[in-house]
Motif scaffolding. Structure first.
Motif, PDB file in Angstrom:
ATOM      1  N   LEU A 188      -9.763   6.162 -85.661  1.00  0.00           N
ATOM      2  CA  LEU A 188      -9.585   7.397 -84.904  1.00  0.00           C
ATOM      3  C   LEU A 188      -9.426   8.606 -85.825  1.00  0.00           C
ATOM      4  CD1 LEU A 188      -7.304   6.114 -82.017  1.00  0.00           C
ATOM      5  CD2 LEU A 188      -9.709   6.786 -81.879  1.00  0.00           C
ATOM      6  N   ALA A 189      -8.721   8.432 -86.935  1.00  0.00           N
ATOM      7  CA  ALA A 189      -8.572   9.535 -87.894  1.00  0.00           C
ATOM      8  C   ALA A 189      -9.919   9.927 -88.478  1.00  0.00           C
ATOM      9  CB  ALA A 189      -7.600   9.129 -89.005  1.00  0.00           C
ATOM     10  N   LEU A 190     -10.738   8.945 -88.816  1.00  0.00           N
ATOM     11  CA  LEU A 190     -12.074   9.229 -89.346  1.00  0.00           C
ATOM     12  C   LEU A 190     -12.945   9.892 -88.287  1.00  0.00           C
ATOM     13  CD1 LEU A 190     -14.113   9.082 -91.625  1.00  0.00           C
ATOM     14  CD2 LEU A 190     -14.583   6.711 -90.970  1.00  0.00           C
ATOM     15  N   ALA A 191     -12.797   9.472 -87.042  1.00  0.00           N
ATOM     16  CA  ALA A 191     -13.569  10.085 -85.959  1.00  0.00           C
ATOM     17  C   ALA A 191     -13.224  11.563 -85.807  1.00  0.00           C
ATOM     18  CB  ALA A 191     -13.317   9.346 -84.649  1.00  0.00           C
ATOM     19  N   VAL A 192     -11.947  11.883 -85.859  1.00  0.00           N
ATOM     20  CA  VAL A 192     -11.525  13.283 -85.735  1.00  0.00           C
ATOM     21  C   VAL A 192     -12.062  14.103 -86.909  1.00  0.00           C
ATOM     22  CG1 VAL A 192      -9.509  14.807 -85.788  1.00  0.00           C
ATOM     23  CG2 VAL A 192      -9.512  12.785 -84.315  1.00  0.00           C
ATOM     24  N   TRP A 193     -11.956  13.555 -88.117  1.00  0.00           N
ATOM     25  CA  TRP A 193     -12.459  14.253 -89.296  1.00  0.00           C
ATOM     26  C   TRP A 193     -13.968  14.514 -89.180  1.00  0.00           C
ATOM     27  CZ3 TRP A 193     -13.603  11.649 -94.557  1.00  0.00           C
ATOM     28  CH2 TRP A 193     -13.959  12.608 -95.489  1.00  0.00           C
ATOM     29  N   CYS A 194     -14.711  13.513 -88.733  1.00  0.00           N
ATOM     30  CA  CYS A 194     -16.159  13.676 -88.591  1.00  0.00           C
ATOM     31  C   CYS A 194     -16.507  14.659 -87.480  1.00  0.00           C
ATOM     32  CB  CYS A 194     -16.822  12.324 -88.357  1.00  0.00           C
ATOM     33  SG  CYS A 194     -16.864  11.297 -89.829  1.00  0.00           S
ATOM     34  N   LEU A 195     -15.712  14.682 -86.414  1.00  0.00           N
ATOM     35  CA  LEU A 195     -15.961  15.664 -85.357  1.00  0.00           C
ATOM     36  C   LEU A 195     -15.718  17.082 -85.862  1.00  0.00           C
ATOM     37  CD1 LEU A 195     -14.554  14.071 -82.084  1.00  0.00           C
ATOM     38  CD2 LEU A 195     -16.925  14.595 -82.657  1.00  0.00           C
ATOM     39  N   ILE A 196     -14.689  17.253 -86.674  1.00  0.00           N
ATOM     40  CA  ILE A 196     -14.428  18.571 -87.257  1.00  0.00           C
ATOM     41  C   ILE A 196     -15.600  18.981 -88.157  1.00  0.00           C
ATOM     42  CG2 ILE A 196     -12.941  19.815 -88.887  1.00  0.00           C
ATOM     43  CD1 ILE A 196     -10.580  18.192 -87.695  1.00  0.00           C
ATOM     44  N   SER A 197     -16.107  18.044 -88.936  1.00  0.00           N
ATOM     45  CA  SER A 197     -17.279  18.340 -89.779  1.00  0.00           C
ATOM     46  C   SER A 197     -18.486  18.709 -88.929  1.00  0.00           C
ATOM     47  CB  SER A 197     -17.622  17.131 -90.652  1.00  0.00           C
ATOM     48  OG  SER A 197     -16.601  16.879 -91.573  1.00  0.00           O
ATOM     49  N   THR A 198     -18.664  18.028 -87.809  1.00  0.00           N
ATOM     50  CA  THR A 198     -19.774  18.330 -86.909  1.00  0.00           C
ATOM     51  C   THR A 198     -19.633  19.733 -86.330  1.00  0.00           C
ATOM     52  OG1 THR A 198     -20.021  15.998 -86.337  1.00  0.00           O
ATOM     53  CG2 THR A 198     -20.988  17.588 -84.822  1.00  0.00           C
TER      54      THR A 198
END
Length: 121
Positions: A14-24
């Motif tokens: 979930l932490a990686l998902a949030v980080w990747c969404l922020i990058s997106t």
């Protein structure tokens, strides 16, 4: 199944998902740190695979062993497949692919727990 390892995988995913969404949202393509984080998540998933196989060979078996093993293999294969796809997509949508995969993994981990302990669910 080790509950602590499962929880760690879910939180890391979930932490990686949030980080990747922020990058997106920032319009950034997938970069090496995304891949490193995804590799760390993959190592956790491989550890879960090894622990589960040891428990299966030790005599503990879920009622639906074939379904459990298929979910377990799928969980381990999702991050590398999405890493390749995300790395090939050199636009802002590369991290979105990783985020999507990272939102799927906690759900699949819950399903693995349900299959392993059907009475507790």
């Amino acid at each position: 199944m080790v509950d602590g390892l499962t929880t760690t995988i879910q939180l890391a995913s979930l932490a990686l998902a949030v980080w990747c969404l922020i990058s997106t949202m920032r319009g950034q393509p997938m970069v090496v740190p995304h891949l490193v984080a995804l590799a760390a998540l993959e190592l956790l998933l491989i550890a879960q695979l090894v622990v589960s196989v040891v428990m299966l060979t030790g005599g503990e078996r879920p009622p639906e062993t074939v379904v459990f093993v298929s979910y377990l293999l799928t969980v381990v294969l999702i991050p590398p497949a999405c890493a390749v796809w995300g790395f090939m997509e050199r636009s802002r949508w590369g991290p979105a692919v990783i985020a999507f995969a990272c939102f799927i993994l906690p759900v699949m981990m819950v399903r693995l727990e349900q299959i392993w302990n059907p009475i507790l669910v």
